[in-house]
Structures are given as structure tokens and as C-alpha cells.
Design a protein around this motif. Structure first.
Motif, short mmCIF file in Angstrom:
data_model
loop_
_atom_site.label_atom_id
_atom_site.label_comp_id
_atom_site.label_asym_id
_atom_site.label_seq_id
_atom_site.Cartn_x
_atom_site.Cartn_y
_atom_site.Cartn_z
N GLY A 37 0.84 -1.19 0.00
CA GLY A 37 0.00 0.00 0.00
C GLY A 37 0.87 1.24 0.00
O GLY A 37 2.10 1.14 -0.05
N PRO A 38 0.27 2.40 0.06
CA PRO A 38 1.04 3.65 0.05
C PRO A 38 2.13 3.67 1.12
O PRO A 38 1.89 3.31 2.27
CB PRO A 38 -0.02 4.71 0.34
CG PRO A 38 -1.29 4.11 -0.18
CD PRO A 38 -1.17 2.64 0.13
N GLY A 39 3.35 4.04 0.71
CA GLY A 39 4.48 4.11 1.63
C GLY A 39 5.23 2.81 1.80
O GLY A 39 6.29 2.77 2.42
N ASP A 40 4.72 1.71 1.25
CA ASP A 40 5.39 0.41 1.36
C ASP A 40 6.43 0.23 0.27
O ASP A 40 6.34 0.84 -0.80
CB ASP A 40 4.38 -0.74 1.25
CG ASP A 40 3.45 -0.84 2.43
OD1 ASP A 40 3.81 -0.34 3.51
OD2 ASP A 40 2.37 -1.44 2.29
N ALA A 41 7.41 -0.63 0.52
CA ALA A 41 8.45 -0.94 -0.46
C ALA A 41 8.95 -2.35 -0.21
O ALA A 41 8.84 -2.88 0.90
CB ALA A 41 9.59 0.05 -0.36
N LEU A 42 9.50 -2.96 -1.26
CA LEU A 42 10.15 -4.26 -1.10
C LEU A 42 11.26 -4.39 -2.11
O LEU A 42 11.26 -3.73 -3.15
CB LEU A 42 9.17 -5.42 -1.19
CG LEU A 42 8.32 -5.63 -2.44
CD1 LEU A 42 9.10 -6.27 -3.56
CD2 LEU A 42 7.17 -6.54 -2.07
N VAL A 43 12.24 -5.24 -1.78
CA VAL A 43 13.35 -5.54 -2.67
C VAL A 43 13.15 -6.94 -3.21
O VAL A 43 12.84 -7.87 -2.46
CB VAL A 43 14.71 -5.42 -1.94
CG1 VAL A 43 15.85 -5.89 -2.84
CG2 VAL A 43 14.95 -3.99 -1.49
N LEU A 44 13.31 -7.09 -4.53
CA LEU A 44 13.17 -8.37 -5.20
C LEU A 44 14.54 -8.83 -5.66
O LEU A 44 15.36 -8.01 -6.08
CB LEU A 44 12.28 -8.23 -6.44
CG LEU A 44 10.88 -7.72 -6.23
CD1 LEU A 44 10.81 -6.25 -6.55
CD2 LEU A 44 9.94 -8.50 -7.09
N GLY A 45 14.79 -10.12 -5.61
CA GLY A 45 16.06 -10.63 -6.10
C GLY A 45 16.27 -12.08 -5.72
O GLY A 45 15.41 -12.72 -5.13
N ARG A 46 17.45 -12.58 -6.08
CA ARG A 46 17.83 -13.97 -5.86
C ARG A 46 18.40 -14.21 -4.47
O ARG A 46 18.47 -15.34 -4.00
CB ARG A 46 18.91 -14.31 -6.90
CG ARG A 46 18.89 -15.67 -7.43
CD ARG A 46 19.88 -15.87 -8.59
NE ARG A 46 20.92 -14.89 -8.79
CZ ARG A 46 22.15 -14.97 -8.30
NH1 ARG A 46 22.51 -15.98 -7.56
NH2 ARG A 46 23.03 -14.03 -8.57
N GLY A 47 18.85 -13.15 -3.81
CA GLY A 47 19.50 -13.29 -2.50
C GLY A 47 18.53 -13.70 -1.41
O GLY A 47 17.31 -13.64 -1.55
N HIS A 48 19.11 -14.11 -0.30
CA HIS A 48 18.29 -14.56 0.84
C HIS A 48 17.88 -13.40 1.74
O HIS A 48 17.07 -13.59 2.63
CB HIS A 48 19.06 -15.62 1.64
CG HIS A 48 19.30 -16.86 0.83
ND1 HIS A 48 18.31 -17.74 0.51
CD2 HIS A 48 20.43 -17.32 0.24
CE1 HIS A 48 18.79 -18.72 -0.23
NE2 HIS A 48 20.08 -18.49 -0.41
N ASP A 49 18.41 -12.21 1.49
CA ASP A 49 18.10 -11.05 2.33
C ASP A 49 17.09 -10.11 1.67
O ASP A 49 16.94 -8.97 2.07
CB ASP A 49 19.37 -10.28 2.67
CG ASP A 49 20.05 -9.72 1.44
OD1 ASP A 49 19.81 -10.23 0.33
OD2 ASP A 49 20.83 -8.77 1.58
#
Length: 90
Positions: A37-49
Motif C-alpha cells: 500500500g502507500p508508503g510500502d516498499a520491497l526488494v526483489l532478487g535472488r538473494g536470501h536477504d
């Protein structure tokens, strides 16, 4: 593998302006989903973190960041990956 940053959830919870469902589909696997929702963020990738794991050898460990602005607009940023980003329908 396809991912869907453009899926709009029609009935967001009370008090939330826009809500997006992010789904990662890989052949033969159960889709992984997150809601932002508004103000949210996420990182996508192959790593475990990362916040949303991409099981794809072409994805970087920290491939991209997806954030939803305060007014509900999605912004996808490449985090220096070698293969870049290409959202569906663009």
C-alpha cells in the motif's frame, strides 16, 4: 517467470488508498505474493536477504526495488542488475 506489479486489488482495507498485489509466478511452483500500500516498499532478487525471492539465475541477488508512493503510484527501480527490469505490459 513473470511477475505482476500491475495487479490492483479492488477493495483495499479501510483507510488505505491504493493496494497492489505483487505475484511472482515460476513454472511448477506455487506463486509467491505480497501486498503493498502507500508508503510500502520491497526488494526483489535472488538473494536470501530480499523481501520477495526470485528463483531465477538471471536475477541479481538484489535486483530491483518496488515502492508505492504516498499517493499510491508504483515505482520500480533497478538496483544495478546486469539484466535490467521489464515489467509486464510496458
Amino acid at each position: 517467470m513473470a511477475w505482476v506489479p500491475d495487479t490492483f486489488v479492488e477493495t483495499p482495507p479501510a483507510g488505505i488508498g491504493s493496494l497492489y498485489r505483487i505475484a511472482v509466478h515460476a513454472e511448477g511452483r506455487t506463486p509467491r505474493e505480497r501486498c503493498l500500500g502507500p508508503g510500502d516498499a520491497l526488494v526483489l532478487g535472488r538473494g536470501h536477504d530480499v523481501d520477495l525471492h526470485l528463483d531465477d539465475r538471471l536475477a541479481s541477488r538484489r535486483h530491483a526495488r518496488l515502492e508505492i508512493s504516498a499517493d499510491g503510484e508504483p515505482l520500480l527501480t533497478d538496483l544495478g542488475s546486469r539484466t535490467g527490469i521489464s515489467p509486464r505490459n510496458s
